[in-house]
Design an enzyme around this catalytic site. Structure first.
Site, PDB file in Angstrom:
ATOM      1  N   LYS A  53     -19.730 -12.710 -51.819  1.00 41.88           N
ATOM      2  CA  LYS A  53     -20.916 -13.491 -51.481  1.00 41.88           C
ATOM      3  C   LYS A  53     -21.141 -13.521 -49.974  1.00 41.88           C
ATOM      4  O   LYS A  53     -20.248 -13.874 -49.212  1.00 41.88           O
ATOM      5  CB  LYS A  53     -20.750 -14.922 -52.005  1.00 41.88           C
ATOM      6  CG  LYS A  53     -21.988 -15.758 -51.917  1.00 41.88           C
ATOM      7  CD  LYS A  53     -21.765 -17.101 -52.591  1.00 41.88           C
ATOM      8  CE  LYS A  53     -23.040 -17.919 -52.547  1.00 41.88           C
ATOM      9  NZ  LYS A  53     -22.853 -19.232 -53.162  1.00 41.88           N
TER      10      LYS A  53
ATOM     11  N   GLY B  74     -14.743 -15.419 -45.753  1.00 37.10           N
ATOM     12  CA  GLY B  74     -14.066 -14.134 -45.948  1.00 37.10           C
ATOM     13  C   GLY B  74     -15.012 -12.953 -45.868  1.00 37.10           C
ATOM     14  O   GLY B  74     -14.722 -11.941 -45.235  1.00 37.10           O
ATOM     15  N   CYS B  75     -16.169 -13.094 -46.480  1.00 32.31           N
ATOM     16  CA  CYS B  75     -17.138 -11.993 -46.484  1.00 32.31           C
ATOM     17  C   CYS B  75     -17.735 -11.771 -45.099  1.00 32.31           C
ATOM     18  O   CYS B  75     -18.016 -10.635 -44.714  1.00 32.31           O
ATOM     19  CB  CYS B  75     -18.223 -12.256 -47.519  1.00 32.31           C
ATOM     20  SG  CYS B  75     -17.555 -12.293 -49.207  1.00 32.31           S
ATOM     21  N   THR B  76     -17.885 -12.848 -44.345  1.00 32.68           N
ATOM     22  CA  THR B  76     -18.380 -12.716 -42.975  1.00 32.68           C
ATOM     23  C   THR B  76     -17.338 -12.031 -42.107  1.00 32.68           C
ATOM     24  O   THR B  76     -17.669 -11.133 -41.318  1.00 32.68           O
ATOM     25  CB  THR B  76     -18.764 -14.100 -42.407  1.00 32.68           C
ATOM     26  OG1 THR B  76     -19.789 -14.660 -43.239  1.00 32.68           O
ATOM     27  CG2 THR B  76     -19.264 -13.995 -40.981  1.00 32.68           C
TER      28      THR B  76
ATOM     29  N   ALA C 292     -17.443  -8.276 -43.074  1.00 35.26           N
ATOM     30  CA  ALA C 292     -18.644  -7.581 -42.585  1.00 35.26           C
ATOM     31  C   ALA C 292     -18.631  -7.444 -41.066  1.00 35.26           C
ATOM     32  O   ALA C 292     -18.967  -6.379 -40.530  1.00 35.26           O
ATOM     33  CB  ALA C 292     -19.899  -8.328 -43.039  1.00 35.26           C
TER      34      ALA C 292
END
Length: 138
Positions: free
Chosen positions: A18, A23-25, A28
Site C-alpha cells: 500500500k 514500509g512501502c515509502t 519506494a
C-alpha cells in the site's frame, strides 16, 4: 501496458502492499535513491500495488518517485504472480500483496524472485540479484 512491452530489456517488478505506508515509502524511496545503480544495470523498475491511480500519482509526487508505479486494483496481476495472499494483522484476516520482487530477464523470463523483502534491504538484495543474473557480455 504489458510486460511484453519491455521485451529486450531487464525489468525489476516489485509488488508492495500500500502506497504512503511507512514500509512501502521506505522501499519506494530506496528505489529512487538508487536510480543511478539501476540505470547502470540497464533495468526498468516497475512498482505494483492495489492502490488506485490517483493515490499512486500522489505517492509519486509526494516522494519525487521517478519510476513507474502501476495500479492493480482488481489484483489480477498480483494473483497471476502469486503475491495476492491472505494476511493477518491485529487478529484481522484480509487479502493483500505480499512484498515480493521479480527480476525479469531481457528474454521475458523470470530470472530471480526475492520473497519477503524487508523495505530497508530491498535495493541491496535487488542489486545483488541483478549482478548475479546479468547477461554475459558478447
Amino acid at each position: 501496458m504489458k510486460l511484453s512491452d519491455f521485451r529486450g530489456q531487464r525489468v525489476v517488478l516489485y509488488f508492495y502492499p500500500k502506497a504512503e505506508t511507512p514500509g512501502c515509502t521506505t522501499q519506494a524511496c530506496g528505489v529512487r535513491d538508487h536510480r543511478a545503480e539501476y540505470a547502470r544495470e540497464g533495468v526498468t523498475v516497475l512498482g505494483i500495488s492495489p492502490d488506485p491511480v490517483a493515490r499512486l500519482s500522489s505517492f509519486a509526487e509526494n516522494h519525487d518517485l521517478d519510476f513507474r508505479l502501476l495500479s492493480d486494483e482488481d489484483h489480477a496481476v498480483a494473483e497471476a504472480y502469486g503475491v495476492w495472499v491472505q494476511k493477518s494483522m491485529y487478529g484481522r484476516t484480509y487479502f493483500g500483496n505480499e512484498r515480493m520482487t521479480f527480476i525479469i530477464g531481457s528474454d521475458g523470463r523470470v530470472a530471480d524472485i526475492l520473497r519477503k523483502v524487508k523495505p530497508a534491504e530491498h535495493d541491496e538484495r535487488v542489486l545483488e540479484a541483478l549482478a548475479r543474473t546479468r547477461p554475459p557480455v558478447a
